[in-house]
Motif scaffolding. Structure first.
Motif, PDB file in Angstrom:
ATOM      1  N   ASP A 739       0.811  -1.233   0.000  1.00 16.67           N
ATOM      2  CA  ASP A 739       0.000   0.000   0.000  1.00 16.67           C
ATOM      3  C   ASP A 739       0.839   1.276   0.000  1.00 16.67           C
ATOM      4  OD1 ASP A 739      -2.310  -1.500   0.077  1.00 16.67           O
ATOM      5  OD2 ASP A 739      -2.230  -1.687   2.273  1.00 16.67           O
ATOM      6  N   VAL A 740       2.147   1.129   0.219  1.00 12.25           N
ATOM      7  CA  VAL A 740       2.999   2.337   0.308  1.00 12.25           C
ATOM      8  C   VAL A 740       3.428   2.746  -1.099  1.00 12.25           C
ATOM      9  CG1 VAL A 740       5.119   3.313   1.274  1.00 12.25           C
ATOM     10  CG2 VAL A 740       3.784   1.698   2.615  1.00 12.25           C
ATOM     11  N   THR A 741       2.740   3.733  -1.651  1.00  9.12           N
ATOM     12  CA  THR A 741       3.081   4.271  -2.977  1.00  9.12           C
ATOM     13  C   THR A 741       3.079   5.792  -2.875  1.00  9.12           C
ATOM     14  OG1 THR A 741       0.767   4.376  -3.634  1.00  9.12           O
ATOM     15  CG2 THR A 741       1.957   2.341  -4.172  1.00  9.12           C
ATOM     16  N   SER A 743       1.464   7.965  -4.568  1.00  8.29           N
ATOM     17  CA  SER A 743       0.104   8.523  -4.659  1.00  8.29           C
ATOM     18  C   SER A 743      -0.652   8.370  -3.331  1.00  8.29           C
ATOM     19  CB  SER A 743      -0.673   7.842  -5.792  1.00  8.29           C
ATOM     20  OG  SER A 743      -0.698   6.445  -5.576  1.00  8.29           O
ATOM     21  N   ASN A 744      -0.463   7.214  -2.660  1.00 12.32           N
ATOM     22  CA  ASN A 744      -1.098   7.009  -1.352  1.00 12.32           C
ATOM     23  C   ASN A 744      -0.533   7.964  -0.297  1.00 12.32           C
ATOM     24  OD1 ASN A 744      -2.753   5.060  -2.311  1.00 12.32           O
ATOM     25  ND2 ASN A 744      -1.779   3.335  -1.256  1.00 12.32           N
ATOM     26  N   HIS A 746       0.660  11.007  -0.887  1.00  8.45           N
ATOM     27  CA  HIS A 746       0.090  12.328  -1.168  1.00  8.45           C
ATOM     28  C   HIS A 746      -1.385  12.398  -0.701  1.00  8.45           C
ATOM     29  CE1 HIS A 746       3.415  12.776  -4.276  1.00  8.45           C
ATOM     30  NE2 HIS A 746       3.600  13.757  -3.403  1.00  8.45           N
ATOM     31  N   LYS A 747      -2.083  11.270  -0.852  1.00  6.21           N
ATOM     32  CA  LYS A 747      -3.488  11.205  -0.428  1.00  6.21           C
ATOM     33  C   LYS A 747      -3.589  11.365   1.103  1.00  6.21           C
ATOM     34  CE  LYS A 747      -7.468   8.091  -0.832  1.00  6.21           C
ATOM     35  NZ  LYS A 747      -7.863   6.716  -1.214  1.00  6.21           N
ATOM     36  N   THR A 748      -2.711  10.653   1.836  1.00  5.29           N
ATOM     37  CA  THR A 748      -2.672  10.745   3.307  1.00  5.29           C
ATOM     38  C   THR A 748      -2.325  12.164   3.752  1.00  5.29           C
ATOM     39  OG1 THR A 748      -1.782   8.499   3.234  1.00  5.29           O
ATOM     40  CG2 THR A 748      -1.740   9.585   5.365  1.00  5.29           C
ATOM     41  N   MET A 760       4.990   6.446   6.171  1.00 10.08           N
ATOM     42  CA  MET A 760       4.914   5.858   4.820  1.00 10.08           C
ATOM     43  C   MET A 760       6.066   6.347   3.947  1.00 10.08           C
ATOM     44  SD  MET A 760       0.801   6.089   4.199  1.00 10.08           S
ATOM     45  CE  MET A 760       0.729   5.417   2.540  1.00 10.08           C
TER      46      MET A 760
END
Length: 899
Positions: A739-741, A743-744, A746-748, A760
C-alpha cells in the motif's frame, strides 16, 4: 550501501596545464590521474569521480565548457562531460601528447604529438560511433611540438616546436597561405600567441626571448583554395591511406625554406621586434606563459618561481613577483583577464592571483612529501593531517580547502589527533616534541618534550582532553603529560621494543600500548599508571584500536592477523586472517612475485566504524578492507587508486619490460653513470630520490572513520581520499508493503494525517518525497507529530534532518523539528546513546556549521547598526536647538530604518 569516492584533499596540483572554465569562476586542475574543479566564487573544491590509467599531462577544454579531453603520459585520452561528470569516450593516441587545444568555434581540436600536429573534428552534440575523427595531419617541425594557439575565427593555428621554430597552419586550405617556419629563437619555443582578430604572432622561447611577428594580411584576406585543387589533394591522401595501416587523414606538408617564387603574392611574416626578459641576469629559464588577447596582457613564469606581467605589443612591465621557490609549470588567465592561475609541480602549489588588487583569490598547497597521519574533529567538520615534510594542515571537509598550516615541527610528523572539544590539535614528531595547536587563535600554545631527546612515533589523548601520551621508538618508553600545565607526569617503562601505537579507552581511563616486543600493555590511569594487563601476541604488534564503546580492543600484528580482545578479562574473542586480502602489487624491481611478497605484509592502520560493527584496515597496498567484526568476514575491498604511474600497482610484471639483462626499469633515462644502471637503496618506500625519474610506491598510511558515520578517509600516496555514503540515487526501501506508494502518501498528506504520511515516506525511503512530506507539515503541528511518531522512525527522522540542514534554506523550520524531537524523545534516545552517537554528531555538525555562518553575519550586522546609531546620535548632539522638529523626525526615521 558501500561508500562512494567523494573527494581528494591534500593535493591540489601535480602536473599538466591549468584551465579556467568559460565563466572564469572555476578552475580545472590535474591532480595525478584525477581532475579537480575549484569553484573560486563559492570557495569549494570537487574532484570528478573518474580517473585515467596514468598521470594526466594535458587538458583541453571546449569553448562552451561542457567537454574536456584528458590525456595521460602514454597518450590515452578520455573525453569527459563536465556537466554529467562522466566519461563519454576513450581514445588512444599511441604516443605521448604535448598539447591539446580546441578551436574557438568548438568544431575542431588540434593535438601536438611527436613532430606533427593532428587536426580532429570535435565531438558533436549528438551521439556518435567515433567521437574522434581525424581530419588532417600537418608536417613541418623537425623536433617535438610543444604548444598550440588558434586565431579568433578558427581559420588558422600556430604550433611551436623544440627545433626553435614556429609554424602557422590553416585549418582549411587557403590559396594564399603557404606553411613555412618562423625562426629568430635560440632555444625551445615555450608558447606562441596570435593577436586578437589578427594573424600577428608572438613567440616566446625558453631562453626568455620574445619575438613579435607582423603579418601583411588580415584574417579576411585569406583566400579559399579552388575546389578542384582540394578534391585532387583529398584523393591523393585517400590513396596514401589505403597503403598505410594507421589513418592519417589529409596530409599537409610545410616547407622550412620555400623559394621566392612560392612566396610571391602569399601571406608574409616579418619580425618587427625582439625583446629579452632577463636583462638583470637573475632569471632562469622561462617555463610557462599565457596571453589574454582582449587586455593584451602577457604573463610569463620562470624556473626560479618569479612571474612577470607585461603589456604587449610595447612590452611594458606592469609588475613582477616571486610566488614560489620552485619552477612555475603552468599559467592560465580567466576570460575577464582579472585572475591568473599558477601551478608549481615541485611543491604541489596552486595559486590564483588577482593582479589589479595584488591579492590572492586562492592559495593552496599539499604536503610536499607523503601524508602519514590524519584525524577527524569530533563533529566531522574538519580533518587534520600530518606529513613527512613536518607540516600539520587542517582541512574543511565541506569545502575541501586547507585553512591553516602549522610549520613549527622541524622533522616529519608521525601522528596527529583532535581533543574531545575539537578546538585543539595535537601532533607528535620525530624532532622530539609533541605540540598542541589552538584552532581559535591558530598558534602553538603548548610544547611537550621528554627529559632526554626521543623520537615520538605515536600519540593518544584521553576523552577528557587532559592527558597526553606519546610513545618513543628509540627509548621504548611512553611519556605522559598534563595538557593543563604542560608538565611531564610520568614515564611508563616496561616495553622491550619500539612503541608502535597508543590508544585510550573512550569510556575508561585506560591506555593500550602496542610494541614490537610482541605485547600489548594496558595501563590504568587512576591506579598510578600500573600495568593492568599484558596481552601476549604471536608477532610484532603494529597497531591497536579501541571500539567506540570501549568494550573491545583490535590489534594488528606483523603476521597479517587482526585479533579482537575482551581486554577486561584478557580473552581473545576473534581473529581475522587478512594477509591475502591486502593483495600486494609487484614493484618494478622486485625479484619475487606479488603473491610471495604478500606473505610478509600486514595491516599498518586500523579504525573501528562509528557504530563499532565494522573495522577498516589498510597497509602497504592499493586496497583498504572493511571487515564485519561479529562475523569476521570481508565486507568490501576499496581500490584506492588505479594510477599506474605509481609503483607496486601491477600484480604481474609486463614481460615486454623484461630483458635477458633484467628489468628495463633498472635503466635510468639519461643517467649520468657509466652504464646507466642504478641499484636502489634497500628499504626505500617513496622511490629512490637519486633517480632522475622515480616512482613513489602506493600505500595507505592511515585510515579514520568520521564520527558521524557517514564517511571515512585515508591518507595515501595519492593524497587524502574521502569516501562517503552517497544514497541520493539508490532505491533502498525500509519495511515496504504493497500500500505504500507515492500517490497514497500524497493522499494521506491531503487528509492531514501527517504522522502516517511521514511513516509511509520513510518506508519508501526516497529523499525528495520525505522532504516534501516534512515540509508540508505546518509548524504549529510539529509538536503533535513528534509526540506521536514511533520510536523506530525518530532515529531515521534525525538522520534525515541532519542531511537536510546541509542543503535546505528552511533553517528555522528544521531547527524546530530537531528541538521538538530531542525534547520529547531525549530520555529514550539516551538509553541507546552509543548506537545513536553517529547520528547525533552528524546533526551537531550540520547545525554547528550553520551557527558559525549565521553568527558571523549577525555579529557584523549588530556592529554596523551600533556604529550607525552612534554616528546618528553624535550628529544629533551637535545640532543646534533651533533645528526644526521636521528634521528631528527625519533623523529618527533614519535610525529606525537602520535598525
Amino acid at each position: 550501501l558501500p561508500p562512494q569516492f567523494s573527494g581528494l584533499l591534500g593535493t591540489v596540483y601535480r602536473r599538466g596545464n591549468l584551465s579556467f572554465t568559460r565563466d572564469g569562476n572555476s578552475l580545472l586542475s590535474p591532480v595525478g590521474n584525477r581532475i579537480s574543479l575549484f569553484d573560486l566564487k563559492n570557495n569549494k573544491c570537487e574532484t570528478l569521480p573518474l580517473a585515467t590509467r596514468l598521470n594526466i599531462v594535458c587538458v583541453g577544454l571546449s569553448p562552451d565548457g561542457s567537454l574536456a579531453i584528458l590525456i595521460d603520459e602514454e597518450g590515452a585520452a578520455l573525453l569527459v562531460s563536465l556537466i554529467g561528470k562522466c566519461v563519454i569516450h576513450q581514445f588512444y593516441f599511441h604516443k605521448p601528447v604535448h598539447s591539446v587545444s580546441f578551436s574557438p568555434d568548438g568544431k575542431k581540436f588540434v593535438v601536438a604529438k611527436d613532430n606533427l600536429a593532428y587536426l580532429y573534428h570535435a565531438p558533436g552534440k549528438k551521439r556518435e560511433f567515433n567521437a574522434f575523427v581525424l581530419d588532417k595531419t600537418y608536417y613541418g617541425p623537425y623536433d617535438e611540438t610543444t604548444c598550440i594557439d588558434w586565431t579568433d575565427d578558427s581559420k588558422c593555428f600556430a604550433v611551436g616546436s623544440k627545433d626553435m621554430s614556429t609554424w602557422v597552419f590553416g585549418a582549411e586550405r587557403w590559396a594564399n597561405l603557404i606553411y613555412y617556419s618562423l625562426g629568430g629563437h635560440k632555444d625551445v619555443i615555450v608558447a606562441c600567441f596570435f593577436e586578437e582578430n589578427s594573424l600577428d604572432l608572438y613567440t616566446i622561447s625558453q631562453d626568455a626571448a620574445l619575438c613579435v611577428w607582423q603579418c601583411d594580411t588580415e584574417l579576411d584576406g585569406l583566400k579559399p583554395m579552388p575546389p578542384k585543387d582540394v578534391a585532387k589533394e583529398k584523393k591523393a591522401a585517400e590513396d596514401d591511406e589505403e597503403l598505410l595501416e594507421e589513418p592519417k587523414g589529409e596530409e599537409i606538408h610545410g616547407k622550412a625554406d620555400p623559394s621566392e617564387q612560392e612566396t610571391r603574392n602569399k601571406v608574409k611574416y616579418s619580425r618587427v621586434a625582439k625583446y629579452f626578459f632577463n636583462k638583470e641576469g637573475d632569471f632562469n629559464n622561462l617555463t610557462a606563459a599565457a596571453y589574454h588577447k582582449k587586455t593584451h596582457l602577457l604573463v610569463t613564469g620562470f624556473a626560479s618561481g618569479i612571474f612577470h606581467l607585461h603589456e604587449l605589443p610595447d612590452f611594458n612591465l606592469i609588475h613582477s613577483l616571486s610566488i614560489s621557490d620552485q619552477r612555475i609549470a603552468s599559467i592560465s588567465i580567466n576570460c575577464t583577464g582579472d585572475w591568473i592561475a599558477f601551478g608549481c609541480s615541485g611543491l604541489g602549489q596552486l595559486l590564483v592571483w588577482e593582479w589589479q588588487s595584488e591579492s590572492y583569490v586562492l592559495k593552496q598547497q599539499g604536503h610536499f612529501n607523503s601524508m602519514v597521519s590524519l584525524a577527524y574533529s569530533p563533529d566531522g567538520q574538519y580533518i587534520v593531517t600530518g606529513g613527512e615534510d613536518g607540516k600539520v594542515k587542517v582541512w574543511n571537509t565541506s569545502s575541501s580547502f586547507c585553512f591553516v598550516t602549522f610549520t613549527e615541527h622541524s622533522s616529519g610528523v608521525t601522528a596527529v589527533t583532535f581533543t574531545s572539544t575539537g578546538y585543539v590539535v595535537l601532533s607528535a614528531s620525530l624532532d622530539g616534541t609533541v605540540r598542541a595547536f589552538d584552532l581559535h587563535r591558530y598558534r602553538n600554545f603548548r610544547t611537550f618534550t621528554s627529559p632526554r631527546p626521543s623520537q615520538f612515533s605515536c600519540l593518544a589523548v584521553d576523552s577528557s582532553g587532559e592527558i597526553v601520551a606519546a610513545g618513543s621508538q628509540d627509548s621504548f618508553e611512553i611519556f605522559i603529560w598534563s595538557m593543563q600545565s604542560g608538565r611531564l607526569l610520568d614515564v611508563l617503562a616496561g616495553h622491550e621494543g619500539p612503541i608502535s601505537s597508543l590508544s585510550f579507552n573512550p569510556m575508561k581511563c585506560v591506555l593500550a600500548s602496542a610494541s614490537w616486543d610482541k605485547t600489548v600493555k594496558l595501563w590504568d590511569m587512576l591506579d598510578s599508571w600500573r600495568t593492568k594487563e599484558t596481552l601476549i601476541m604471536n608477532s610484532d604488534v603494529l597497531v591497536v584500536a579501541f571500539r567506540p564503546d570501549g568494550k573491545e580492543l583490535a590489534v594488528a600484528a606483523l603476521n597479517g592477523q587482526i585479533t579482537f580482545w575482551d581486554h577486561e578479562n584478557a580473552v581473545q574473542i576473534g581473529s581475522i586472517e587478512g594477509r591475502h586480502d591486502l593483495q600486494m602489487g609487484r614493484k618494478e624491481l622486485d625479484k619475487i612475485t606479488a603473491k610471495q611478497a604478500a606473505k610478509g605484509k600486514s595491516f599498518t592502520t586500523l579504525c573501528y566504524s562509528a557504530d563499532g560493527e565494522s573495522i577498516l584496515a589498510g597497509g602497504l597496498s592499493k586496497f583498504v578492507c572493511i571487515y564485519n567484526v561479529k562475523e569476521q568476514i570481508l565486507m568490501k575491498k576499496f581500490e584506492i587508486s588505479c594510477n599506474y604511474s605509481l609503483d607496486a600497482m601491477e600484480e604481474y610484471l609486463d614481460r615486454r619490460k623484461m630483458t635477458e639483462f633484467g628489468s628495463m626499469a633498472l635503466i635510468d633515462d639519461g643517467g649520468g653513470g657509466d652504464d646507466g644502471v642504478a641499484i636502489p637503496l634497500p628499504g626505500v618506500k617513496r622511490g629512490d630520490m637519486s633517480y632522475r625519474h622515480f616512482k613513489p610506491e602506493i600505500r595507505v598510511t592511515c585510515v579514520r572513520f568520521c564520527p558521524t558515520g557517514r564517511s571515512w578517509a585515508a591518507t595515501t600516496t595519492e593524497g587524502l581520499l574521502l569516501y562517503s555514503l552517497d544514497s541520493g540515487l539508490i532505491f533502498d526501501p525500509f519495511e515496504l508493503d504493497i500500500d505504500v506508494t507515492p500517490s497514497n502518501i500524497h493522499k494521506t498528506l491531503r487528509q492531514k494525517e501527517y504522522t502516517m504520511a511521514i511513516v509511509m515516506a520513510f518506508k519508501l525511503n526516497e529523499k525528495k518525497l520525505i522532504q516534501e512530506v516534512i515540509e508540508a507539515v505546518p509548524s504549529s503541528e510539529i509538536d503533535v507529530v513528534c509526540s506521536s511518531l514511533p520510536d523506530l522512525y525518530v532515529e531515521k527522522l534525525l538522520e534525515f534532518l541532519a542531511s537536510a540542514f546541509e542543503t535546505s534554506c528552511h533553517l528555522e523550520f528544521y531547527l524546530i523539528w530537531s528541538h521538538k524531537l530531542l525534547m520529547l524523545h531525549g530520555q529514550k534516545l539516551k538509553t541507546r546513546s552509543v548506537k545513536l552517537l553517529p547520528v547525533i554528531q552528524f546533526l551537531q555538525k550540520s547545525i554547528q556549521r550553520h551557527f558559525e555562518d549565521v553568527s558571523k553575519l549577525c555579529e557584523w550586522n549588530i556592529y554596523n547598526i551600533k556604529y550607525a546609531l552612534a554616528i546618528s546620535q553624535q550628529r544629533g548632539m551637535k545640532r543646534l536647538a533651533e533645528e526644526t522638529p521636521g528634521d528631528e523626525e527625519e533623523l529618527d526615521s533614519d535610525s529606525d530604518y537602520l535598525m
